[in-house]
Design a protein around this motif. Structure first.
Motif, mmCIF file in Angstrom:
data_model
loop_
_atom_site.group_PDB
_atom_site.id
_atom_site.type_symbol
_atom_site.label_atom_id
_atom_site.label_comp_id
_atom_site.label_asym_id
_atom_site.label_seq_id
_atom_site.Cartn_x
_atom_site.Cartn_y
_atom_site.Cartn_z
ATOM 1 N N LYS A 240 -0.512 3.996 -0.854
ATOM 2 C CA LYS A 240 0.550 3.338 -0.090
ATOM 3 C C LYS A 240 0.751 1.896 -0.545
ATOM 4 O O LYS A 240 1.861 1.383 -0.524
ATOM 5 C CB LYS A 240 0.241 3.393 1.411
ATOM 6 C CG LYS A 240 1.529 3.365 2.197
ATOM 7 C CD LYS A 240 1.444 3.771 3.619
ATOM 8 C CE LYS A 240 2.833 3.576 4.236
ATOM 9 N NZ LYS A 240 2.812 3.347 5.664
ATOM 10 N N ASN A 241 -0.316 1.250 -0.996
ATOM 11 C CA ASN A 241 -0.171 -0.114 -1.476
ATOM 12 C C ASN A 241 0.455 -0.192 -2.859
ATOM 13 O O ASN A 241 1.203 -1.121 -3.138
ATOM 14 C CB ASN A 241 -1.526 -0.825 -1.479
ATOM 15 C CG ASN A 241 -1.858 -1.377 -0.115
ATOM 16 O OD1 ASN A 241 -1.295 -2.368 0.303
ATOM 17 N ND2 ASN A 241 -2.737 -0.705 0.611
ATOM 18 N N ILE A 314 8.053 0.888 3.616
ATOM 19 C CA ILE A 314 6.660 1.020 3.194
ATOM 20 C C ILE A 314 5.823 -0.192 3.581
ATOM 21 O O ILE A 314 4.709 -0.074 4.066
ATOM 22 C CB ILE A 314 6.588 1.249 1.672
ATOM 23 C CG1 ILE A 314 6.992 2.694 1.400
ATOM 24 C CG2 ILE A 314 5.199 0.979 1.147
ATOM 25 C CD1 ILE A 314 6.877 3.075 -0.030
ATOM 26 N N PRO A 316 5.256 -3.183 5.965
ATOM 27 C CA PRO A 316 5.680 -3.727 7.254
ATOM 28 C C PRO A 316 5.986 -5.216 7.188
ATOM 29 O O PRO A 316 6.753 -5.719 7.981
ATOM 30 C CB PRO A 316 4.480 -3.459 8.164
ATOM 31 C CG PRO A 316 3.322 -3.272 7.245
ATOM 32 C CD PRO A 316 3.892 -2.654 6.002
ATOM 33 N N ARG A 317 5.389 -5.929 6.235
ATOM 34 C CA ARG A 317 5.613 -7.364 6.168
ATOM 35 C C ARG A 317 7.034 -7.697 5.742
ATOM 36 O O ARG A 317 7.569 -8.737 6.058
ATOM 37 C CB ARG A 317 4.611 -8.005 5.204
ATOM 38 C CG ARG A 317 3.216 -7.998 5.775
ATOM 39 C CD ARG A 317 2.183 -8.251 4.707
ATOM 40 N NE ARG A 317 2.187 -7.192 3.711
ATOM 41 C CZ ARG A 317 1.313 -7.118 2.727
ATOM 42 N NH1 ARG A 317 0.390 -8.022 2.593
ATOM 43 N NH2 ARG A 317 1.366 -6.125 1.875
ATOM 44 N N VAL B 131 -0.726 -2.274 4.931
ATOM 45 C CA VAL B 131 0.406 -1.360 5.116
ATOM 46 C C VAL B 131 0.105 -0.224 6.096
ATOM 47 O O VAL B 131 0.904 0.695 6.233
ATOM 48 C CB VAL B 131 0.904 -0.785 3.771
ATOM 49 C CG1 VAL B 131 1.352 -1.906 2.851
ATOM 50 C CG2 VAL B 131 -0.161 0.051 3.102
ATOM 51 N N TYR B 176 0.834 -3.861 12.972
ATOM 52 C CA TYR B 176 0.215 -3.971 11.653
ATOM 53 C C TYR B 176 -0.675 -5.214 11.617
ATOM 54 O O TYR B 176 -0.475 -6.143 12.403
ATOM 55 C CB TYR B 176 1.306 -4.078 10.587
ATOM 56 C CG TYR B 176 2.048 -2.788 10.359
ATOM 57 C CD1 TYR B 176 1.571 -1.864 9.440
ATOM 58 C CD2 TYR B 176 3.193 -2.484 11.076
ATOM 59 C CE1 TYR B 176 2.226 -0.666 9.234
ATOM 60 C CE2 TYR B 176 3.865 -1.285 10.880
ATOM 61 C CZ TYR B 176 3.377 -0.375 9.954
ATOM 62 O OH TYR B 176 4.022 0.802 9.756
ATOM 63 N N HIS B 178 -0.760 -7.884 9.875
ATOM 64 C CA HIS B 178 -0.181 -9.225 9.747
ATOM 65 C C HIS B 178 0.371 -9.741 11.069
ATOM 66 O O HIS B 178 0.739 -10.904 11.162
ATOM 67 C CB HIS B 178 0.913 -9.245 8.679
ATOM 68 C CG HIS B 178 2.176 -8.542 9.088
ATOM 69 N ND1 HIS B 178 2.354 -7.196 8.902
ATOM 70 C CD2 HIS B 178 3.288 -9.000 9.684
ATOM 71 C CE1 HIS B 178 3.539 -6.863 9.368
ATOM 72 N NE2 HIS B 178 4.134 -7.918 9.852
#
Lengths: 327, 353
Positions: A240-241, A314, A316-317, B131, B176, B178
Motif C-alpha cells: 500500500k505504501n 490511497i 490519507p494525508r 496509510v 489515520y 497523521h
C-alpha cells in the motif's frame, strides 16, 4: 474533495488551450498541404481555389480562433484526405488504441510490480539480481526490434498468435471491445506485450526502489514485532505504501502508452490512432494530426486527474492537503 | 564468531555462581546468555553486541542505559529476533519462559512476537503505518495471534485505546496516524504492544522523542499498565534519569558490552564502574550551578576502531596496562545482584565471587 476536483479541472482547461496554441502553430509551420492535395497539373488559380475552400488563405490568428471556437463545439475540422470530420476519424480508432494501452498497462502492473517488490525485498538474491538485469533489457532494446522478435518467435515460428491486425470484438455488459473476445485477445496479446515491455522494466525499478525504502521503515519493524505474517507485511503494509510512487509513474506512462503506441501499431499493422497519425503525417493531413494531438492531450490530462484522485484514495494525508475534512 | 579475543567472562559462569542459595523470589521470564550480534562491513564483521547476559524476573523493570552506538537498540532487536541484514546473531541464548528463541524457526518466532514478547520503538511518528487506519493496525495485531471475530477484536481495540488514554476511542480508531499527535501515537503503539499482555515488553527509547511533560505521563501509564498485565519491561534509553524513576534494575552498556548491572538505588548511589560513575556525574542536577557541567572526556568509540581489551580504557583515568584485556564480569553483594566488568572499580566491591 469537490473543490479539489473543480480546481484541477480549471487547470486542465488552461493546459488544453495552451497546448492547442502550440500544436496549431507547430503544424502551421510544416509544409503546404495544398500542393499535396491538389492534382499534379493544377493551375495557380485552381491551387488558389483549394486554398480558399480550405480557409488557408486567412491570417494565422483568424485560423486559430476559428479553430478554437470550432474545437469548443467538438469540430476539429475535416480531414483533407478523407473529407470526414477529423475528430470522428480519430475517435473511431481510439477504442483500438485504448484496448491496446489498457492491456499493456495491466501487464506492466501485474508483472512489473510483483517482480519489483521481490527484487526490493531480496536485492542481493540471485532472483533479485536476475530481475534487474532483465529490466535493463526491457529498457535498452528498441521497441520496434522487440516487436519484430515477438512476431518472429510467437507468430511465425511457434504460430501461437496472429502477427498483426485486430480481432473481432466481443460484447460484455453492452460494451463492445476486442478485450471481450478470444480472437480479439489473441490479436492484442503480442502488441500489448511489446508495448508493455518498457513499462514492465520501468515499474520493476520504481517498485524495487520504493520497496527497499519502505522495508527499512520503523513501521515495518513494528509490524514484524506485532507478529504479523510475512504475507500480510508485504501485501498490505509494504504494497500500500509503494502504490503511491507506482501510481505516479503509471499515471504518466498510461498517457504515453496511448500516445506512443505508434511504433507498436505500425509494427503490428494494428489499426489504432497511432497508425492513423503516421498515415496523416505522410499526407500532411493537418486536421487529423491536430485532432490526434488534441485527443491525446485530453487523455493525458484526464489520466493525470485520475492519478491525483487515486492518490487521495490511497494516501490519507493527501486527502487532508486537498482541503478534505480533517479530524 | 566475534572479532574480539575470547573473553574471560565467557569462561567464568557469570551470575549463576551464587544464585543457588539466594535465587530471586520471582522466576526469570527472560534469561539472556552471551548474546552477540555482528554487522558485516567492508572492514570485516563488527561486533555490535558482545556477550550480553542478564536475567529478567517476571514483572521486573530493567533499564538498559548507554550512549548511542553502545549496542542497546541492537540488543532489543536481537531479543525480538528482528536483526536483519547486514546484522547477524553470532551467538548466545535467549530463553523466554524456559523456551529457547535463538534458532527457533521464523514461523514459531512470529507467534511469540507481539504475543509473549512485544516492542515499542523510539519515534512515534514512524511506528505506525501512515496509510492504514488505527483500527486496521490494531485488529491485525489481535488476529495475528487470536482467532476472534472482527467485531470482538474491535471491542478489544476500543477498550485498549481507552486504557492508554485515547479519548472517544470508538471514533478515533477510524482515523489515520497523521491525525494524532506524537504523544497520542506513542500511546497507540503502547496499546498495540500490550494487546496480548506479553510477558516481556521491550521499549527502545520509547519516550525520547516526546516532550518532557508527555514523557512523564506516558512513563507513569506504561508502568501501571505493565504492572497490571504482569509484564516485565526492558527499558532501553540513553537517559539515566528516565530509568532512575522507573526501573528496578539498571544495566549499563558500553561499546556492545554490559559493563555494570545492579539494583537501581545501589547503582545510582554507589556506582562501581568508572563509566557509570562518569554518567551519573554528568546528570546536570548533580552539578553545582555556575560551574561547568561534568563530562566524560572523549567520545564513544566507533566499532570499527575498537581495540582489544576494555573499550572504556582510552577514556578512563583509572586505566592501567591490565585494561588491555577484557575484564571479566564480576558479581558481588547480596544474591550477587551487582556485577561489573572492570579491573579498577570506583568503590570497594569486597570479596570477588
Amino acid at each position: 474533495m469537490h473543490a479539489y476536483v473543480i480546481r484541477r479541472l480549471g487547470q486542465s482547461v488552461f493546459v488544453l488551450i495552451a497546448i492547442a496554441l502550440l500544436v496549431f502553430v507547430a503544424i502551421y509551420a510544416i509544409g503546404d498541404p495544398v500542393s499535396t492535395l491538389a492534382p499534379q497539373d493544377a493551375t495557380t488559380a485552381e491551387l488558389e481555389g483549394v486554398r480558399q475552400r480550405l480557409g488557408l488563405d486567412r491570417p494565422i490568428y483568424v485560423q486559430f480562433f476559428l479553430f478554437l471556437s470550432n474545437a469548443a463545439q467538438g469540430d476539429l475540422g475535416r480531414s483533407f484526405v478523407y473529407g470526414e470530420p477529423a475528430l470522428k476519424l480519430v475517435l473511431e480508432r481510439f477504442p483500438a488504441t485504448l484496448e491496446l494501452a489498457l492491456l499493456a498497462a495491466f501487464l506492466a502492473v501485474t508483472i512489473g510490480v510483483p517482480l519489483g517488490v521481490y527484487a526490493g525485498l531480496r536485492p542481493d538474491s540471485l532472483g533479485g539480481r536476475g530481475i534487474m538485469v532483465g529490466s535493463i533489457f526491457g529498457f535498452s532494446l528498441p521497441s520496434f526490434w522487440q516487436g519484430l522478435m515477438l512476431i518472429l518467435i510467437f507468430a511465425i515460428v511457434l504460430r501461437w498468435v496472429p502477427a498483426g491486425g485486430r480481432g473481432d470484438p466481443g460484447m460484455l455488459l453492452g460494451l463492445q471491445s476486442a478485450l471481450f473476445s478470444l480472437d480479439g485477445l489473441r490479436h492484442l496479446l503480442l502488441p500489448a506485450v511489446n508495448l508493455s515491455l518498457f513499462k514492465v522494466a520501468l515499474l520493476i525499478r520504481v517498485a524495487r526502489a520504493a520497496t527497499r525504502e519502505v522495508a527499512l521503515q520503523d513501521y515495518i519493524v513494528f509490524a514484524r514485532a506485532k507478529g504479523l505474517s510475512r504475507t500480510r507485511i508485504v501485501w498490505v503494509h509494504i504494497l500500500k505504501n509503494i502504490m503511491i510512487p507506482v501510481i505516479t509513474v503509471l499515471g504518466l506512462e498510461l498517457g504515453s502508452l496511448i500516445a506512443f503506441a505508434i511504433v507498436t501499431e505500425t509494427v503490428f499493422a494494428y489499426p489504432g490512432m497511432g497508425k492513423l497519425l503516421i498515415d496523416s503525417i505522410s499526407q500532411l493531413d493537418r486536421p487529423v494530426i491536430v485532432a490526434y494531438l488534441m485527443v491525446t492531450v485530453v487523455v493525458f490530462v484526464l489520466i493525470n486527474l485520475l492519478a491525483d484522485l487515486a492518490y487521495a484514495a490511497i494516501d490519507p494525508r493527501v486527502r487532508l492537503a486537498g482541503g478534505g475534512k480533517s479530524a | 564468531m566475534t572479532t574480539s579475543a575470547p573473553s574471560v567472562a565467557r569462561v567464568l559462569p557469570s551470575q549463576e555462581t551464587s544464585s543457588h542459595h539466594t535465587a530471586p523470589l520471582r522466576n526469570a521470564v527472560l534469561k539472556v546468555r552471551d548474546l552477540s550480534v555482528a554487522f558485516a562491513s567492508r572492514g570485516g564483521a563488527l561486533t555490535a553486541v558482545d556477550g550480553v547476559s542478564f536475567n529478567l524476573a517476571a514483572g521486573e523493570v530493567m533499564g538498559i542505559v548507554g550512549e548511542s552506538g553502545s549496542g542497546k537498540s541492537v540488543t532489543g532487536l536481537a531479543l525480538m529476533g528482528l536483526i536483519g541484514w547486514p546484522g547477524r546473531l553470532t551467538g548466545g541464548s535467549v530463553m523466554l519462559e524456559g523456551e529457547e528463541l535463538i534458532g527457533m524457526p521464523e514461523s514459531e518466532l512470529r507467534r511469540i512476537r507481539g504475543r509473549r514478547m512485544a516492542m515499542i520503538l523510539q519515534d512515534p511518528t514512524s511506528t505506525l503505518n501512515p496509510v492504514l487506519r488505527i483500527d486496521t493496525q490494531m485488529i491485525e495485531a489481535i488476529r495475528a495471534h487470536d482467532t476472534v471475530s472482527e467485531r470482538a477484536a474491535r471491542e478489544r481495540v476500543c477498550e485498549m485505546l481507552s486504557r492508554v488514554g485515547i479519548p472517544s476511542p470508538r471514533e478515533r480508531m477510524l482515523n489515520y496516524p497523521h491525525q494524532f499527535s506524537g504523544g497520542m501515537r506513542q500511546r497507540i503503539a503502547i496499546a498495540i504492544a500490550l494487546l496480548h499482555r506479553p510477558a516481556v515488553l521491550i521499549a527502545d527509547e520509547a519516550t525520547t522523542a516526546l516532550d518532557v511533560s508527555i514523557q512523564a505521563q506516558i512513563l507513569a501509564e506504561v508502568q501501571s499498565l505493565a504492572e497490571e498485565a504482569g509484564t516485565a519491561m526492558i527499558w532501553i534509553t540513553h537517559d539515566l534519569s528516565v530509568v532512575a524513576g522507573l526501573a528496578d534494575r539498571i544495566a549499563v552498556m558500553y561499546a556492545g558490552r554490559l559493563v555494570e548491572t545492579g539494583r537501581v538505588d545501589q547503582l545510582l548511589e554507589a556506582p562501581a564502574h568508572p563509566y557509570t560513575a562518569g554518567l551519573i556525574a554528568c546528570v546536570p542536577s548533580h552539578n553545582i550551578p555556575g560551574t561547568e557541567v561534568a563530562q566524560i572526556p572523549g567520545s564513544t568509540p566507533s566499532l570499527a576502531r575498537l581495540k582489544a581489551g576494555c573499550a572504556f580504557a582510552p577514556r578512563c583515568r583509572r586505566s592501567t596496562a591490565v585494561c588491555g584485556q577484557v575484564p571479566p564480569l564480576v558479581s558481588w553483594g547480596e544474591a550477587s545482584e551487582r556485577s561489573i566488568r572492570c579491573f579498577h572499580p570506583v568503590i570497594d566491591i569486597g570479596a570477588r565471587s
